[in-house]
Structure formats: structure tokens, C-alpha cells
Design an enzyme around this catalytic site. Structure first.
Site, PDB file in Angstrom:
ATOM      1  N   SER A 215      -3.939  -5.404  -5.043  1.00  0.00           N
ATOM      2  CA  SER A 215      -4.861  -4.545  -5.776  1.00  0.00           C
ATOM      3  C   SER A 215      -6.042  -4.153  -4.893  1.00  0.00           C
ATOM      4  O   SER A 215      -5.868  -3.557  -3.828  1.00  0.00           O
ATOM      5  CB  SER A 215      -5.306  -5.234  -7.063  1.00  0.00           C
ATOM      6  OG  SER A 215      -5.983  -4.332  -7.921  1.00  0.00           O
TER       7      SER A 215
ATOM      8  N   GLU B 265       1.191   1.238  -5.540  1.00  0.00           N
ATOM      9  CA  GLU B 265       1.234   0.588  -6.847  1.00  0.00           C
ATOM     10  C   GLU B 265      -0.102   0.795  -7.532  1.00  0.00           C
ATOM     11  O   GLU B 265      -1.109   1.076  -6.885  1.00  0.00           O
ATOM     12  CB  GLU B 265       1.592  -0.897  -6.715  1.00  0.00           C
ATOM     13  CG  GLU B 265       0.563  -1.758  -6.031  1.00  0.00           C
ATOM     14  CD  GLU B 265      -0.477  -2.334  -6.979  1.00  0.00           C
ATOM     15  OE1 GLU B 265      -0.252  -2.346  -8.206  1.00  0.00           O
ATOM     16  OE2 GLU B 265      -1.541  -2.745  -6.487  1.00  0.00           O
TER      17      GLU B 265
ATOM     18  N   HIS C 214       0.911  -5.112 -10.058  1.00  0.00           N
ATOM     19  CA  HIS C 214       0.231  -5.725 -11.195  1.00  0.00           C
ATOM     20  C   HIS C 214       1.146  -6.247 -12.296  1.00  0.00           C
ATOM     21  O   HIS C 214       0.681  -6.906 -13.222  1.00  0.00           O
ATOM     22  CB  HIS C 214      -0.771  -4.732 -11.792  1.00  0.00           C
ATOM     23  CG  HIS C 214      -1.994  -4.543 -10.953  1.00  0.00           C
ATOM     24  ND1 HIS C 214      -1.997  -3.760  -9.825  1.00  0.00           N
ATOM     25  CD2 HIS C 214      -3.247  -5.055 -11.070  1.00  0.00           C
ATOM     26  CE1 HIS C 214      -3.212  -3.777  -9.280  1.00  0.00           C
ATOM     27  NE2 HIS C 214      -3.984  -4.553 -10.015  1.00  0.00           N
TER      28      HIS C 214
END
Length: 346
Positions: A119, A245, A313
């Protein structure tokens, strides 16, 4: 950035020591019980744990664990600590990029430690890649991965350990997860352990564009990657496979971010594209799918493009090392990802 300059981190083994750093959100303070459970899981699996200074002291400045210099110092102290074998972020957040000006990339390069997280940790992945040529791991973080109740995600742990411990991974074919979950359970309450996680059947990777390619891979959170545009920490994607992502895929924001990469010429120069499952989709009332949005922005390409991958995630997640050569095969509804070399060295 040339492939022959990429430096692999040193392999690890069960019994080694992980250094925990908190570069952004102080999850160790906000979700203390879940954090402590995650530490116990790391120890149960067989690792020793050393917390960074800010993490150990449970420092919290609202949305962050400390000022940029303090957070960078915590990271560098763990890099230089000879009792620490590899580093893992507590969680992501929004401000890991603040550390970048205060990092010593020569020291990071010299120590060759596995650094894992995902992330917002994309900022550190890209900075370390572009400035030290060290391959880092887009992989597990302490709280979201090891804080799972009652035990850490076994598939996520296995993926990380397979890549982190073996120097003999040539032609290793990545396994397919049969189920996945984006079930949100509130960690501010005891819901994270009192409510059983819900899973969905994994319908398989979707081929948007067919093809076979062998190339190094770069893995990034889309939103965080775009925040580095125009800086020296934004990598050269030419002749590489890109994996993107996202956490909350708001269609309006996704269109903007994807278009930014398009206008920068990224999709013209890559050799392949992998898009992972977003944790949550928000189509903003649109009558088209996320897959169709990707196709609309990226356009027709001669290289393979797949969607619905498991790195990011959602849980469980695959670990992927930056700039390691892989083979991406997307043919006739059959997708295979094969490692052409190991992710670590002695």
C-alpha cells in the site's frame, strides 16, 4: 534502471529477527490489541521481534507515528542493527513518502535486508529501487497480515516465506488461491476477532489481453505511485511488467490515476500489466465494470493484461519482489505466473 544492476536482498530463515517500523499510520497504537496479537503470531511462526524506537514507545502524533526525521531514523536504525535480519512495516497509511529525504540509500544498499510491506509503503519501495537498486518485497505487513484472528493468513505467510527463504526458485510457478476475502471487520472494536471472516470463491484471473512475456516486474499501489510522478523516485517502467493494486477503487479516482499513467507514456512502454483485486469498489453509479474501465483507459495492447490477481489489500496476498524476472502467460483463459529466478541471495 538496468536489470543487471538490481541487487537481491539476503535470504532469511525461521529463527531470524524481524525489525518492525511504523512509517505512517500508528496502527500499533490505534489497534494495540490486534498489533500485540500480530507480534505473538510472528513469534509463533518462529521469528524473533525487535521493534523500532517509535513503535516500541507507542508514539502517536494523530495520523502519524512521528515527524519525518524520527520515522526515517527508526527505519535506518533497524537497517543498521546487525541483530535485525529483515524489516516489516506495521501497516501503510498516507505519508511514508515523508521519510524519503532522510534515508541513506547507500547504507540500505550495503545491508541488503528484505524490506516488506504494501500500500503506502509503495513510496519506500520505489525510492529504494530507484536510489539503491535493491529489490524489496511487496508483501505482508504486521497488523493486516499477522494480526488476523485467530492466526495469520497461512497462504500469505507461505508466499512470503517461499520467496524469502529459497535461493532455488527458478521456474517456480505461483500457486492459485482458491478463496479470497475483502471482509471489513472493525479493529477499533473487538469485531476483528469476534466476527468470523467471510470468504468468496476465487473465480480466477481474467484475461483482458492475451500473450506471453518474460520480463522484470514492478509492483505498486496505484494511488501512491501517482503521488511520486515528476520525482526522481518514479521508476522507469520501460520493458518491465507493471502490477498495480488499490485499496478503495473509486471509479472517478481510478480513471484519473490510470489516465495519468497513460499520459505519462507508461502503458506505451511496459511489457505486461497485472491488475489486482481492489479491496472495495465504488462505481459511482457507472453502468460499466472495473475491468471495462481498465480496458477503456489502457486501450488495446499487444502485451498480456490480466485482472483479478491477488496481491494487495485483499486476503490472502501473494508476495512479489521488485524487478525480479517472471514469465506472465495469459492464454485461452489460463494464466500462469512463473518466477525465472530467486528473489533472494546469500
Amino acid at each position: 534502471m538496468l536489470k543487471d544492476k538490481i541487487i537481491k536482498p539476503k535470504r532469511i530463515k525461521i529463527g531470524d529477527t524481524v525489525g518492525i517500523f511504523t512509517p505512517s499510520t500508528p496502527a500499533n497504537v490505534l489497534f494495540k490489541e490486534k498489533y500485540l496479537h500480530a507480534i505473538s503470531e510472528l513469534k509463533r511462526i518462529g521469528f524473533n521481534v525487535i521493534e523500532g524506537d517509535l513503535t516500541k514507545k507507542s508514539v502517536k502524533q494523530g495520523y502519524r507515528s512521528g515527524n519525518p526525521k524520527e520515522r526515517a531514523q527508526e527505519f535506518m536504525d533497524l537497517i543498521e542493527n546487525q541483530n535485525v535480519d529483515f524489516l516489516m512495516s506495521t501497516i501503510g497509511g498516507y505519508n511514508s513518502s515523508s521519510l524519503i529525504p532522510y534515508l541513506d540509500f547507500d547504507i540500505i544498499k550495503k545491508n541488503r535486508k528484505i524490506i516488506t510491506g504494501y500500500s503506502d509503503i509503495t513510496s519506500l519501495h520505489m525510492a529504494i529501487l530507484t536510489q539503491s537498486n535493491l529489490s524489496t518485497f511487496y508483501g505482508p505487513a504486521v497488523v493486516p497480515t499477522f494480526g488476523e484472528w485467530p492466526h495469520a493468513f497461512s497462504e500469505s505467510v507461505e508466499s512470503f516465506l517461499t520467496l524469502g527463504t529459497s535461493i532455488h526458485l527458478r521456474n517456480y510457478k505461483q500457486p492459485f488461491f482458491e478463496k479470497w476475502s475483502n471482509h471489513f471487520r472493525n479493529a477499533f472494536t473487538d469485531e476483528w476477532k469476534s466476527v468470523e471472516r467471510k470468504y468468496e470463491f476465487n473465480s480466477g484471473y481474467k484475461i483482458i489481453s492475451s500473450g506471453v512475456i518474460e520480463a522484470p516486474i514492478i509492483i505498486a499501489n496505484l494511488n501512491t505511485l501517482c503521488s511520486l510522478a515528476g520525482t526522481s523516485y518514479f521508476p522507469d517502467f520501460c520493458d518491465n511488467i507493471l502490477l498495480i493494486e488499490e485499496e478503495c477503487a473509486d471509479f472517478a479516482e481510478e480513471e484519473r490515476s490510470l489516465t495519468q499513467l497513460k499520459l505519462m507514456g507508461v502503458f506505451e512502454n511496459i511489457k505486461g500489466l497485472i491488475v489486482s483485486k481492489p479491496e472495495f469498489l465504488n462505481n459511482k453509479g457507472a453502468d460499466f465494470s472495473y475491468e471495462e474501465l481498465i480496458m477503456e483507459v489502457v486501450g488495446k495492447r499487444k502485451y498480456p493484461i490480466i485482472y483479478n490477481y491477488d496481491c494487495g489489500h485483499t486476503h490472502p496476498m501473494h508476495t512479489l519482489p521488485q524487478m525480479i524476472n517472471i514469465r506472465l502467460e495469459a492464454l485461452q483463459n489460463n494464466v500462469n505466473i512463473t518466477f525465472l529466478e530467486s528473489a533472494v541471495d546469500i
